[in-house]
Structure formats: C-alpha cells, structure tokens
Scaffold this motif. Sequence first.
Motif, short mmCIF file in Angstrom:
data_model
loop_
_atom_site.label_atom_id
_atom_site.label_comp_id
_atom_site.label_asym_id
_atom_site.label_seq_id
_atom_site.Cartn_x
_atom_site.Cartn_y
_atom_site.Cartn_z
N GLY A 203 1.07 -1.23 -0.49
CA GLY A 203 0.15 -0.12 0.04
C GLY A 203 0.87 1.86 0.12
O GLY A 203 0.63 1.93 -0.45
N SER A 204 1.78 1.39 0.67
CA SER A 204 2.67 2.63 1.24
C SER A 204 3.60 2.52 -0.71
O SER A 204 3.85 3.65 -1.21
CB SER A 204 3.94 1.56 1.80
N ALA A 205 4.23 1.50 -1.18
CA ALA A 205 4.25 1.70 -2.28
C ALA A 205 3.86 1.95 -3.69
O ALA A 205 3.84 3.61 -4.72
CB ALA A 205 5.34 -0.16 -2.94
N PHE A 206 2.41 1.83 -3.54
CA PHE A 206 1.21 2.26 -4.87
C PHE A 206 1.29 3.44 -4.39
O PHE A 206 0.93 4.49 -5.04
CB PHE A 206 0.12 1.15 -4.20
N GLU A 207 1.17 4.37 -2.85
CA GLU A 207 1.34 5.67 -2.42
C GLU A 207 2.19 6.45 -3.24
O GLU A 207 2.24 7.23 -3.94
CB GLU A 207 0.86 6.29 -1.06
N THR A 208 3.75 5.75 -3.16
CA THR A 208 4.64 6.72 -3.81
C THR A 208 4.21 7.13 -5.17
O THR A 208 4.31 7.76 -6.07
CB THR A 208 5.63 5.73 -3.42
N ILE A 209 3.45 5.95 -5.96
CA ILE A 209 3.70 5.62 -7.38
C ILE A 209 1.93 7.15 -7.67
O ILE A 209 2.26 7.77 -8.76
CB ILE A 209 2.87 4.06 -8.09
N ARG A 210 1.18 7.21 -7.33
CA ARG A 210 0.19 8.11 -6.97
C ARG A 210 0.73 9.05 -7.10
O ARG A 210 0.74 9.93 -7.87
CB ARG A 210 -0.70 7.20 -5.47
N ARG A 211 1.68 9.19 -5.68
CA ARG A 211 2.60 11.15 -5.81
C ARG A 211 3.11 11.26 -6.50
O ARG A 211 3.24 12.40 -7.16
CB ARG A 211 3.15 10.85 -4.26
N SER A 212 4.20 10.06 -7.13
CA SER A 212 5.21 10.40 -8.49
C SER A 212 4.65 10.84 -9.79
O SER A 212 5.04 11.81 -10.16
CB SER A 212 5.62 9.37 -8.12
N PHE A 213 3.89 9.84 -9.83
CA PHE A 213 2.63 9.91 -11.16
C PHE A 213 1.82 10.30 -11.56
O PHE A 213 1.04 10.36 -12.89
CB PHE A 213 3.67 8.81 -11.86
N GLY A 214 0.63 10.26 -10.53
CA GLY A 214 -0.50 10.19 -10.61
C GLY A 214 -1.57 8.96 -11.19
O GLY A 214 -2.59 9.31 -11.56
N HIS A 215 -0.87 8.05 -12.23
CA HIS A 215 -1.74 7.34 -11.98
C HIS A 215 -0.50 5.77 -12.95
O HIS A 215 0.70 6.34 -12.67
CB HIS A 215 -1.40 7.90 -14.11
N LEU A 216 -1.39 4.86 -13.49
CA LEU A 216 -0.83 3.99 -13.97
C LEU A 216 -1.22 3.30 -15.09
O LEU A 216 -2.29 3.30 -14.60
CB LEU A 216 -0.97 3.03 -12.86
N ASP A 217 -0.42 2.25 -15.87
CA ASP A 217 -1.34 1.64 -17.03
C ASP A 217 -0.73 0.52 -16.89
O ASP A 217 -2.18 -1.06 -16.96
CB ASP A 217 -0.64 1.99 -18.54
N GLY A 218 0.12 -0.39 -16.14
CA GLY A 218 0.24 -1.61 -16.73
C GLY A 218 1.15 -2.38 -14.49
O GLY A 218 2.28 -1.63 -14.33
N VAL A 219 0.38 -3.45 -15.02
CA VAL A 219 0.76 -4.51 -14.03
C VAL A 219 1.49 -5.87 -14.10
O VAL A 219 0.86 -6.09 -14.32
CB VAL A 219 0.10 -4.61 -12.68
N VAL A 220 3.02 -5.51 -13.71
CA VAL A 220 3.58 -6.89 -13.75
C VAL A 220 3.61 -7.64 -12.05
O VAL A 220 4.64 -7.20 -11.59
CB VAL A 220 4.94 -6.82 -14.20
N ALA A 221 3.62 -8.96 -11.46
CA ALA A 221 3.81 -9.38 -10.67
C ALA A 221 4.40 -10.34 -10.78
O ALA A 221 3.77 -11.67 -11.68
CB ALA A 221 1.77 -10.23 -9.97
N ALA A 222 5.69 -10.06 -10.82
CA ALA A 222 6.71 -11.09 -11.34
C ALA A 222 7.09 -11.56 -9.54
O ALA A 222 8.69 -12.38 -10.28
CB ALA A 222 7.72 -10.70 -11.97
N ALA A 223 7.03 -11.26 -8.50
CA ALA A 223 8.42 -11.31 -7.70
C ALA A 223 7.45 -12.92 -7.04
O ALA A 223 6.79 -13.76 -7.16
CB ALA A 223 7.62 -11.12 -6.35
N GLY A 224 8.93 -14.07 -7.18
CA GLY A 224 9.12 -14.87 -6.56
C GLY A 224 10.13 -15.64 -6.02
O GLY A 224 11.31 -15.22 -6.31
N ILE A 225 10.18 -16.72 -5.36
CA ILE A 225 10.93 -17.57 -4.83
C ILE A 225 11.20 -19.15 -5.27
O ILE A 225 9.92 -19.32 -5.83
CB ILE A 225 11.24 -17.59 -3.19
N VAL A 226 11.96 -19.76 -5.31
CA VAL A 226 11.14 -21.28 -5.25
C VAL A 226 12.33 -22.12 -4.16
O VAL A 226 13.47 -21.37 -3.76
CB VAL A 226 12.53 -21.78 -6.73
N ASP A 227 11.79 -22.86 -3.43
CA ASP A 227 12.06 -23.53 -2.68
C ASP A 227 11.52 -25.31 -2.17
O ASP A 227 11.25 -25.32 -2.25
CB ASP A 227 11.07 -23.46 -1.08
N PRO A 228 12.48 -25.84 -3.57
CA PRO A 228 11.99 -27.27 -3.16
C PRO A 228 12.07 -28.33 -2.39
O PRO A 228 13.02 -27.76 -1.67
CB PRO A 228 13.30 -27.85 -4.50
#
Length: 252
Positions: free
Chosen positions: A69-94
């Motif tokens: 939520g804090s990260a997206f508040e920074t985005i809102r303050r910095s740019f005022g808008h957003l067009d795309g999201v890529v959710a790529a965070a991940g780990i492997v733990d076999p």
Amino acid sequence: MNKTDKMTVVISGGASGIGYATAKTLASRGNRLVLVDLDQEKVDQAVEELEGEGHIGISADVTSTDSIGSAFETIRRSFGHLDGVVAAAGIVDPSPSESVSDESLERLIDIHLLGSIRMARAAYPLLCDSAKASIVCLSSMGARLGVPQRLGYNVAKSGIEGMVRTLAVEWVRQGIRVNAVAPGWVKTPAIANLIDSGFLDPTPVEERTPLGRFAEPTEIAEAIAFLLSPTSSYITGQSLTIDGGMTIHFPQ
C-alpha cells in the motif's frame, strides 16, 4: 510503439530474473517503469541500468499489505496514474511433499499467490483511470504439470490462474485486462543456483523440451510486453504457456 502507446508500469520482483528482463524490454520501448523489490540498493542499481528517464525503484515486501500500500501511494504521488502491473516476485524452495514444512508452504503461497493479489488490489484505483489498463501475472507450467518437489509453488501458480480469470471477469467494466504467462524452464538466477548446487540436472530438461533448451528471460519478457500493450486489447483472462513445447510433448 508510438507515443500514445507508452505506459507507466509497475513490476514486482523487478530487480532480477524475469521481472528485470521485462523492465529492460519495456524501458527500451520508451515506457516508464516502477521497480518494486525487497532490497533498495539492488532495485536502485536496476533502475540506473534502464534506458530512458523517469524510472523509480521502491523497496517493498509483497507479503505485506501495508508495504505494498505504501509503495502504491508513492506511485500515486510520483505519477498520478498507472497503466500496467507485472506481478513477477517469486522464490523457489524445492522440498519433498511428505516433509515440506508449513513455513515453506505458507511463504511460497504468500509471495506468489497472495503477493500477486496484493499487487493487483493496490493497483486497482490507479488502473481504473487508465484507458489501457493491463495486469500480467507470472504463472508457470507448474500450474498444469505435477512438477515434483514443488507442492507449494505448484499450488500457488494454480491459484494465480484462478485469480486471473476471476479478476478479468470482475474488473472488465473498469477496462482492466488481466492475464498471465506460464513459463517452462527459464535461465533465471534462481534456476542457475539450483543447477550450480547440483539440485537440478539441466540435461533431462533439455531432452524433455521439444525446442531442446531453456528459455531466456527476454523471451518471457517479450510475451509480457505483448500482453501489456494495446496490441493484445482483445485478450483477457488467459494464461499464455511459454515452455518450448514441454507441456504438449508426449515422449516416445
């Protein structure tokens, strides 16, 4: 890509692997990027290496609603808008399924599945104001195949595909498209570590894959860029398999 097609895109896991490859691909085409990752120093370095100007890096944890939520508040303050999201965070733990710990299962699901949901949910108000809003999540061939010793990972990726279909239908009236890519074996730093540690033998993977090799991160990035762009404007609720033919191959 013409000027009207350029987008402001946030990428979780943007400092390495497929996320970083996607950032480089999008930046090379004039888009403005927000990279989100755990390590501020690492994400700052990644931003410095991107083509173009105006990119920013934010340290945030996809397992924390407050942090995202804090990260997206920074985005809102910095740019005022957003067009795309890529959710790529991940780990492997076999781990063998009969002995995998609750901690490992919960962490894999929290990062991959719930992390993707948190990213999409936090982005929603900003995406509603975009005329070309698009979300792309990272699924995997693990959502379709019984990949051994990946119980938590496979469950999380299967859940992501269910999430994509749900949001695609629910948010269509807001003009938000939601899709996924489902890679096979990709030469990311995480996979390289598994090979170097001796946990993963690359030879059977290459033999099992009709194209005979691992994917490069840039090949996945190109598909993500396509699904983000207006070129894919009639595609939503889908998961694009990018596995060199592995999931359709019947070995003889």
